[in-house]
Design a protein around this motif. Sequence first.
Motif, PDB file in Angstrom:
ATOM      1  N   LEU A 228       0.257  -8.740  -4.066  1.00  0.00           N
ATOM      2  CA  LEU A 228      -0.753  -7.647  -3.328  1.00  0.00           C
ATOM      3  C   LEU A 228      -1.793  -7.075  -4.366  1.00  0.00           C
ATOM      4  O   LEU A 228      -1.632  -7.171  -5.609  1.00  0.00           O
ATOM      5  CB  LEU A 228       0.238  -6.747  -2.930  1.00  0.00           C
ATOM      6  N   ASP A 229      -2.731  -6.686  -3.813  1.00  0.00           N
ATOM      7  CA  ASP A 229      -3.612  -6.258  -4.734  1.00  0.00           C
ATOM      8  C   ASP A 229      -3.197  -4.878  -5.443  1.00  0.00           C
ATOM      9  O   ASP A 229      -2.309  -4.128  -4.917  1.00  0.00           O
ATOM     10  CB  ASP A 229      -4.959  -5.645  -3.967  1.00  0.00           C
ATOM     11  N   GLU A 230      -3.500  -4.403  -6.654  1.00  0.00           N
ATOM     12  CA  GLU A 230      -3.117  -3.473  -7.399  1.00  0.00           C
ATOM     13  C   GLU A 230      -3.797  -2.113  -7.047  1.00  0.00           C
ATOM     14  O   GLU A 230      -5.055  -2.044  -6.684  1.00  0.00           O
ATOM     15  CB  GLU A 230      -3.266  -3.728  -8.888  1.00  0.00           C
ATOM     16  N   THR A 231      -2.865  -0.930  -7.006  1.00  0.00           N
ATOM     17  CA  THR A 231      -3.663   0.344  -6.657  1.00  0.00           C
ATOM     18  C   THR A 231      -3.105   1.293  -8.098  1.00  0.00           C
ATOM     19  O   THR A 231      -2.191   1.056  -8.812  1.00  0.00           O
ATOM     20  CB  THR A 231      -2.851   0.868  -5.535  1.00  0.00           C
TER      21      THR A 231
END
Length: 144
Positions: A128-131
Amino acid sequence: MKIHIINKSNNALPKYESLQAAGMDIRCNISEAVTLQPLERRLIPTGLYISLPVGYEAQIRPRSGLALKRGLTVLNTPGTIDSDYRGEIGVILINLSGEAQTITPGERICQMVIARHEQPELVEVEVLDETARGEGGFGHSGSN
């Protein structure tokens, strides 16, 4: 938007109790009082049947006054009525108070909110994309 409704109860149609209310109150369709003991749950009929447009759902939610004053709430809150359901709207009430609670014929037992929804396509990925939050879960943002 217009929603088709069949009313097989002796009650008036659901209505918004204020000009800016999000939910309309729904009344029970019972011929005699029903008493719920502490922690007892029961399916309460409304006598209402609706036809929603595709892309919409009806959410059945508790009434805050019943929850605060009497401990009565909707068990599966919010309950969802899908646009392809044509059966009677039933409300699963539970008594979370420490004493028996009686529901009287025609009493307002819940509210119904009409909401738009989407059916997104799920795309399986490996990462998943990082936050900034990352995997921080319950209580991650602090207690204040």
